[in-house]
Scaffold this motif. Structure first.
Motif, mmCIF file in Angstrom:
data_model
loop_
_atom_site.group_PDB
_atom_site.id
_atom_site.type_symbol
_atom_site.label_atom_id
_atom_site.label_comp_id
_atom_site.label_asym_id
_atom_site.label_seq_id
_atom_site.Cartn_x
_atom_site.Cartn_y
_atom_site.Cartn_z
ATOM 1 N N HIS A 61 0.822 -1.205 0.000
ATOM 2 C CA HIS A 61 0.000 0.000 0.000
ATOM 3 C C HIS A 61 0.854 1.251 0.000
ATOM 4 O O HIS A 61 1.966 1.260 0.515
ATOM 5 C CB HIS A 61 -0.894 0.009 1.241
ATOM 6 C CG HIS A 61 -1.900 -1.089 1.221
ATOM 7 N ND1 HIS A 61 -3.028 -1.074 0.432
ATOM 8 C CD2 HIS A 61 -1.928 -2.275 1.870
ATOM 9 C CE1 HIS A 61 -3.702 -2.193 0.610
ATOM 10 N NE2 HIS A 61 -3.054 -2.950 1.471
ATOM 11 N N ASP B 229 -2.372 1.050 -5.643
ATOM 12 C CA ASP B 229 -3.633 1.103 -4.909
ATOM 13 C C ASP B 229 -4.818 1.225 -5.864
ATOM 14 O O ASP B 229 -5.870 0.618 -5.653
ATOM 15 C CB ASP B 229 -3.618 2.284 -3.932
ATOM 16 C CG ASP B 229 -2.547 2.098 -2.859
ATOM 17 O OD1 ASP B 229 -1.996 0.971 -2.773
ATOM 18 O OD2 ASP B 229 -2.260 3.061 -2.132
ATOM 19 N N ARG C 31 -5.488 -2.139 -7.421
ATOM 20 C CA ARG C 31 -6.134 -3.007 -6.448
ATOM 21 C C ARG C 31 -7.597 -2.630 -6.285
ATOM 22 O O ARG C 31 -8.483 -3.488 -6.163
ATOM 23 C CB ARG C 31 -5.439 -2.895 -5.088
ATOM 24 C CG ARG C 31 -6.046 -3.869 -4.094
ATOM 25 C CD ARG C 31 -5.644 -3.551 -2.662
ATOM 26 N NE ARG C 31 -6.749 -3.876 -1.776
ATOM 27 C CZ ARG C 31 -6.820 -4.999 -1.068
ATOM 28 N NH1 ARG C 31 -5.859 -5.875 -1.108
ATOM 29 N NH2 ARG C 31 -7.885 -5.246 -0.329
ATOM 30 N N HIS D 20 0.305 -8.659 -0.974
ATOM 31 C CA HIS D 20 1.000 -7.427 -1.369
ATOM 32 C C HIS D 20 2.484 -7.593 -1.146
ATOM 33 O O HIS D 20 2.900 -7.993 -0.065
ATOM 34 C CB HIS D 20 0.456 -6.241 -0.586
ATOM 35 C CG HIS D 20 -0.999 -6.020 -0.858
ATOM 36 N ND1 HIS D 20 -1.988 -6.627 -0.134
ATOM 37 C CD2 HIS D 20 -1.612 -5.304 -1.823
ATOM 38 C CE1 HIS D 20 -3.163 -6.268 -0.619
ATOM 39 N NE2 HIS D 20 -2.963 -5.473 -1.646
#
Lengths: 351, 351
Positions: free
Chosen positions: A197, A203, A206, A226
């Motif tokens: 992240h 991000d 995702r 991740h």
DNA sequence: AGCAAAGATTTGATCGATCAAATCAGCGGA
DNA sequence: TCCGCTGATTTGATCGATCAAATCTTTGCT
């Protein structure tokens, strides 16, 4: 007239004045048909070419854009910038623009070089690539009044507050489309392997998976991983996922590196047909028959040039001022579907 | 003085004349110490930068070199040019040179663009990459008197007859070193997977294997394969080799693509430890832990610039004339050894 | 035919730097 | 003290093009 011919030489040869020759080249419409022909004839009889530096000195524009070549990072994804650069040279050429490249160690160094190039009136505009969180370049260039366009959207509110031109590819939409497509073809548990992240790009991608996965919170947590980018990392994460009690029936990844790793893991786990989707459609993906999400770099470049120079021509527009609507463009990527198993692995003797 | 300051502005501020300012910048040694300091002070107080176009117009040199960006080919090997370009920008910058890039469809198109750039006095010299058999560019540029250096040696007698500057990497030596190394570590039957005959580069690399393989004619025929570049092709060829009655105990390949394919084949054949060596040391090789032969692109670029501009400075030297000894440089590549099996394939659950 | 407006072409100035030649300053020797 | 010489600095011209304004041509209309 020892060296190259000049406007004066052409003028003399055609029996007209300097300025008329100049006009034939720059505003043909104001020159009478017959005169124009005579001049054009002289031009190619003498093999005349305008002297770029002289023109630039007078017009105060260089018709040149510069772009930074990132120091080589060992990821597959550097290829995207390479393709970007290639598109840029092609499309710039069509507009009569030249492309200059330079390298820099970091953002500060890049800014310093940009100033140097800019102050020497060498360059009209810059293309920034790979925007990051808190990208200081945006504000610095804006403050200095250096025309630029960014490939990559502003990732934080502060940068967003600086009106500037940018083009980006909507990773969220791309991944969402891939997930939708997989689910439409029967997948029920689509997993995600992405980056840690904090990276805007990661991000966003995702988020596309999250939105379309159709999974509950708990399942999403269990079906996502991740990690730093890399083939090995992809293999490891995919290995973990496939070892779950309820394993995924498809995997979407934030990059081709990860996807290649996942694909290897799937084969090793005896699941050569497991759908795996990567991102960027690098040559590797094509080589091993991996589906991937392709960035429309031709459109990206076209949009970038249009924002800088308008639909046509080579006159740079100044950076947008604070009260106007900043100009930007968000483009949708395209899913490139390939048969998994396309790679003739199974045809190898002894398998 | 609305825009950028000029020499005149600086001169006025420092209480000297234009020319003295110019001298401080271009021949500092002829200006008196105290004066120089006063001028330098004014320069950075005003933030003066010389106007590149004006200078170029007068001096008739652009301090810019151009290099073609090849249309993207789907091989991994395009990365070599990418790294080359990156080195070029870095080293050029250190000499105060700028790098311009352009694209072209083929040799003819490239020559046309080169002429345009050259005639506009935009560029001082060119760097040619990827020389081929019967490369018409060499002769054309030589005839036109366009200074250039080639990355890639002349491959045919006719081109060799044209005196010109070039730099190349000795693929033969690189492959020979790899084969020697493998044999020193116990390999007895080192196989070769290369490209079809006729490509200069490919043939050179193969010659390195031939020389050091220690095999007889018959064995060499049986232990070598020639194919188009590609991962799939590598897998196929390696599969054939490994299925032989007397299979190889190591494989050297003309490219990382082929090597990656070979590596996959080896794994599938249950030989994960089979040594495989690729060429170019692309990121993929690093990612999957493949040994590879690395081209010393930093040295290549340094040599190229030195041939063009001399050990230092930015004054282009003219192309070598027929009676001088043409200047060229052949550099040795370096073997990058990696443990096969570095990729955590075997750690995958369920293997 | 006459005359203004539009069209086409030319002239003089300029962009910002460097080159070539001229001027100026400093210094030792006759 | 004056001359010549070297070193430092300044002046005028130039690189090749375009801009801005002036001049010359043609067109259109009464």
């Amino acid at each position: 007239m020892s060296g190259m011919p000049t406007v004066d030489d052409v003028a003399r040869a055609a029996g007209v004045s300097r300025q008329t020759v100049s006009n034939v080249l720059n505003s043909p419409e104001i020159v009478r048909e017959t005169t124009r022909e005579r001049v054009l004839d002289a031009i190619d009889r003498l093999g005349y070419r305008p002297h770029a530096s002289a023109r630039r000195l007078r017009t105060r524009k260089s018709s040149t854009i510069a772009v930074r070549i990132d120091p080589w990072r060992d990821g597959i994804s550097g290829i995207v910038l390479d393709r970007f650069l290639h598109q840029l040279t092609e499309q710039a050429d069509r507009r009569g623009l030249r492309v200059m490249v330079f390298s820099a160690d970091d953002h500060a160094d890049e800014l310093a070089r940009i100033r140097r190039l800019r102050e020497g009136s060498d360059i009209d505009a810059f293309v920034l690539t790979a925007t990051t969180h808190d990208d200081e370049r945006i504000r610095a260039l804006t403050d200095q009044g250096v025309p630029f366009v960014a490939f990559g959207r502003p990732w934080d509110p502060e940068t967003r507050a600086v009106p500037h031109r940018w083009v980006d590819v909507d990773g969220r939409v791309g991944v969402a489309a891939a997930v939708q497509h997989l689910r439409a073809h029967g997948a029920r548990r689509v997993a995600w392997i992405g980056w840690p992240h904090g990276s805007g790009t990661g991000d966003e991608r995702r988020a596309g998976w999250e939105a379309e996965s159709g999974l509950g919170d708990r399942e999403r947590a269990s079906l996502s991983r991740h990690t730093e980018d890399g083939v090995t990392e992809g293999t490891r994460c995919a290995g973990e996922l496939l070892a779950l009690a309820e394993p995924p029936d498809a995997i979407v990844c934030a990059s081709d590196s990860l996807a290649l790793g996942a694909m290897i893991a799937a084969r090793s786990a005896g699941l050569p047909a497991l759908p795996v989707v990567g991102f960027d459609d690098t040559p590797i993906a094509a080589a091993v028959g991996l589906s991937s999400i392709e960035q429309p770099l031709d459109d990206v470049v076209a949009a970038a040039l249009e924002l800088l120079f308008g639909p046509t021509g080579d006159d740079v527009r100044p950076n947008p001022s604070s009260d106007e609507e900043p100009a930007h463009r968000l483009l949708a990527p395209r899913l490139v579907e390939r048969r998994p198993g396309h790679l003739a692995l199974d045809a190898i003797p002894g398998t």
